[in-house]
Write a protein that holds these residues in place. Structure first.
Motif, short mmCIF file in Angstrom:
data_model
loop_
_atom_site.label_atom_id
_atom_site.label_comp_id
_atom_site.label_asym_id
_atom_site.label_seq_id
_atom_site.Cartn_x
_atom_site.Cartn_y
_atom_site.Cartn_z
N SER A 105 30.77 -0.87 -1.14
CA SER A 105 29.76 -1.53 -1.97
C SER A 105 29.43 -2.92 -1.43
O SER A 105 28.28 -3.36 -1.49
N VAL A 106 30.43 -3.63 -0.89
CA VAL A 106 30.19 -4.94 -0.29
C VAL A 106 29.33 -4.80 0.96
O VAL A 106 28.39 -5.57 1.19
N VAL A 107 29.66 -3.80 1.78
CA VAL A 107 28.88 -3.55 3.00
C VAL A 107 27.42 -3.26 2.65
O VAL A 107 26.49 -3.83 3.25
N ALA A 108 27.21 -2.39 1.67
CA ALA A 108 25.85 -2.00 1.29
C ALA A 108 25.05 -3.19 0.76
O ALA A 108 23.89 -3.39 1.12
N ARG A 109 25.67 -3.99 -0.10
CA ARG A 109 24.95 -5.14 -0.67
C ARG A 109 24.63 -6.19 0.39
O ARG A 109 23.55 -6.79 0.37
N MET A 110 25.56 -6.41 1.31
CA MET A 110 25.28 -7.39 2.36
C MET A 110 24.15 -6.92 3.28
O MET A 110 23.31 -7.72 3.70
N LEU A 111 24.12 -5.64 3.58
CA LEU A 111 23.02 -5.13 4.41
C LEU A 111 21.69 -5.29 3.69
O LEU A 111 20.67 -5.63 4.31
N ALA A 112 21.68 -5.07 2.39
CA ALA A 112 20.44 -5.28 1.63
C ALA A 112 20.05 -6.76 1.65
O ALA A 112 18.87 -7.10 1.82
N ASP A 113 21.03 -7.65 1.50
CA ASP A 113 20.76 -9.09 1.52
C ASP A 113 20.25 -9.57 2.87
O ASP A 113 19.58 -10.60 2.95
N LEU A 114 20.58 -8.83 3.93
CA LEU A 114 20.19 -9.25 5.28
C LEU A 114 18.68 -9.14 5.48
O LEU A 114 18.12 -9.82 6.36
N VAL A 189 21.72 -13.10 11.58
CA VAL A 189 23.13 -13.18 11.91
C VAL A 189 23.90 -12.78 10.66
O VAL A 189 23.70 -13.36 9.60
N ILE A 190 24.77 -11.79 10.79
CA ILE A 190 25.59 -11.34 9.67
C ILE A 190 27.05 -11.54 10.05
O ILE A 190 27.48 -11.13 11.13
N VAL A 191 27.80 -12.17 9.17
CA VAL A 191 29.18 -12.56 9.45
C VAL A 191 30.10 -11.81 8.50
O VAL A 191 29.91 -11.85 7.28
N THR A 192 31.09 -11.13 9.06
CA THR A 192 32.03 -10.36 8.24
C THR A 192 33.42 -10.98 8.28
O THR A 192 34.42 -10.27 8.25
N ALA A 193 33.47 -12.29 8.35
CA ALA A 193 34.71 -13.06 8.25
C ALA A 193 34.40 -14.31 7.44
O ALA A 193 33.31 -14.87 7.54
N LEU A 211 17.67 -15.67 9.38
CA LEU A 211 18.69 -15.79 8.35
C LEU A 211 20.09 -15.71 8.94
O LEU A 211 20.34 -14.95 9.88
N ILE A 212 20.99 -16.48 8.34
CA ILE A 212 22.43 -16.36 8.58
C ILE A 212 23.07 -15.98 7.25
O ILE A 212 22.93 -16.70 6.25
N LEU A 213 23.76 -14.85 7.23
CA LEU A 213 24.41 -14.36 6.02
C LEU A 213 25.92 -14.40 6.26
O LEU A 213 26.42 -13.71 7.15
N ALA A 214 26.63 -15.22 5.49
CA ALA A 214 28.04 -15.42 5.78
C ALA A 214 28.84 -15.69 4.51
O ALA A 214 28.37 -16.36 3.59
N PRO A 215 30.09 -15.21 4.46
CA PRO A 215 31.01 -15.61 3.39
C PRO A 215 31.52 -17.02 3.68
O PRO A 215 32.20 -17.23 4.68
N ASP A 224 35.62 -16.92 -1.17
CA ASP A 224 34.35 -17.31 -0.57
C ASP A 224 33.21 -17.02 -1.54
O ASP A 224 33.39 -16.40 -2.59
N ALA A 225 32.03 -17.47 -1.16
CA ALA A 225 30.79 -17.03 -1.79
C ALA A 225 29.82 -16.70 -0.66
O ALA A 225 29.79 -17.38 0.37
N LEU A 226 29.06 -15.65 -0.84
CA LEU A 226 28.12 -15.23 0.19
C LEU A 226 26.93 -16.17 0.19
O LEU A 226 26.23 -16.31 -0.82
N VAL A 227 26.69 -16.83 1.31
CA VAL A 227 25.56 -17.75 1.42
C VAL A 227 24.52 -17.15 2.36
O VAL A 227 24.86 -16.53 3.36
N ARG A 228 23.25 -17.31 1.99
CA ARG A 228 22.14 -16.85 2.83
C ARG A 228 21.33 -18.07 3.25
O ARG A 228 20.59 -18.65 2.46
N LEU A 229 21.50 -18.43 4.51
CA LEU A 229 20.88 -19.64 5.04
C LEU A 229 19.62 -19.27 5.83
O LEU A 229 19.65 -18.36 6.67
#
Length: 397
Positions: A105-114, A189-193, A211-215, A224-229
């Motif tokens: 579910s985290v993977v899916a939501r992050m891909l949507a946010d990307l 850029v998507i960050v998984t760390a 966009l940079i999407l990172a925890p 963390d909190a997921l930030v979308r820069l």
């Protein structure tokens, strides 16, 4: 591989996909890639799924129990694939999980946010199993995806899994903090760390408007909190926090707790003693993903915090990371109204935390999603509330 069971029922893979679609975590534009790239194809024979109820990991071996392995491979739980930076041996869990497959579910939501689009070039930091890179490659085309993994063994296993899936995104073994300049510029850029500082390389390798999407978080807490820069033409990047979550930290940004070993030579020694009516729940307590915990990290810079929880007594510790060797402790006892405070060093860390807590409450105790982050062109990190024009105050003394 068919996901239809001999009885005619729906198998684990299809069941996971349906549940994520129904929950809104998986969006329709990712459905085809999700179906083409099953999670199980990227998991090792021996893995350690995480039990969300007990907080423990257990070994599951496909060679010993293939049915249980399949159930766990398609359960909505994180799965550890490496312990102790590869130094762990044996089937039992190791000391520290150092590589994993994130919750689907985290993977899916992050891909949507990307928010990808046809033709987008994507840099992924943290290949892990290779599943996320495979999903990106299946959606965008393998020539549009670069993925970077710091651990040689993890990177090699991911390449093998990608090859078996018939996908060949550019898979690099290297330190993700450096990005991959040879493939720049990137649209996403998507960050998984988890990160505590956004490396300048990520901003420099992202197109203006990208966009940079990172925890992201602070050393005050492991959460963390997921930030979308959104990256600007001047090299800065700014955007909101979307929701709380927690990832294993970028190896170059892990917190070394050993560095605080000399902060407290004797306890309490000559530390100042006082009392506070602030309760443990006010600080976030023992709960996970509490807004108070995250905001205190924003307002009290260069402060590491840990809670030693017990039945009859719990102690919150605060350590200065800026070199002064200041520390504070607060001892909470269930039967006592006031908690005992000790502070030592030029920074009055408990006073800073208490003032930050008062500020947050004075703003109406806003949730994590009300905050955002700006990273300037010089690399300074400036959190804000509501809008970049309302910077979060620092209570460092």
């Amino acid at each position: 591989m068919s996901d239809e069971h001999p009885t005619g029922g729906v198998g684990p893979a299809e069941g996971l996909t349906r549940s994520l679609l129904e929950a809104g975590a998986l969006t329709g534009d990712w459905s085809a890639a999700w179906a083409a790239v099953p999670r199980g194809a990227f998991l090792p024979d021996l893995m350690w799924p995480y039990d969300m109820d007990t907080g423990a990991s257990r070994p599951v071996d496909r060679r010993a129990d293939p049915a249980d392995w399949e159930r766990q491979a398609y359960a909505n739980v994180p799965v550890t694939i490496q312990w102790d930076d590869g130094q762990h041996a044996g089937p039992g869990p190791g000391r520290v999980a150092t590589s994993s497959a994130s919750m689907p579910s985290v993977v899916a939501r992050m891909l949507a946010d990307l928010d990808v689009f046809a033709g987008a070039r994507v840099l992924e930091i943290g290949t892990g199993t290779g599943w996320n890179a495979a999903l990106l490659a299946a959606r965008l085309g393998e020539g549009h995806v670069v993925t970077v993994e710091v651990d040689p063994a993890v990177a090699a296993a991911a390449r093998e899994a990608l090859d078996r899936a018939g996908l060949s995104p550019e898979a690099v073994c290297g330190d993700g903090r450096d990005g991959w300049p040879a493939g720049a510029p990137y649209d996403r850029v998507i960050v998984t760390a988890g990160v505590r500082q956004v490396p300048s390389a990520w901003r420099e390798q992202t197109r203006p408007g990208g966009l940079i999407l990172a925890p992201w978080g602070t050393h005050y807490s492991p959460e963390d909190a997921l930030v979308r820069l959104t990256v600007s033409g001047d090299g800065s990047a700014s955007g909101p926090f979307l929701r709380p979550l927690e990832f294993m930290k970028l190896r170059s940004q892990r917190l070394d707790w050993g560095r605080f070993g000399r902060h407290v030579d004797r306890y309490p020694g000559d530390a100042d003693r006082s009392a506070t009516t602030v309760g443990l729940p006010d600080l976030g307590g023992r709960g996970r993903f509490q807004a108070a915990t995250f905001v205190l990290g924003l307002c009290v810079p260069d402060c590491a915090h840990v809670l030693n929880a017990g039945g009859d007594e719990s102690t919150a510790w605060f350590f200065d990371m800026s070199g002064t060797r200041s520390w504070a402790s607060v001892v909470f006892r269930p039967q006592e109204t006031d908690a005992t405070v000790h502070q030592s060093g030029p920074r009055r860390l408990w006073d800073e935390v208490s003032a930050a807590l008062d500020w947050w409450r004075g703003q109406g105790s806003p949730p994590v999603e009300s905050f955002g982050l700006t990273v300037t062109s010089r690399g300074a990190h400036r959190p804000w509330l509501g809008t970049p024009s309302r910077p979060v105050p620092s209570f460092a003394t």
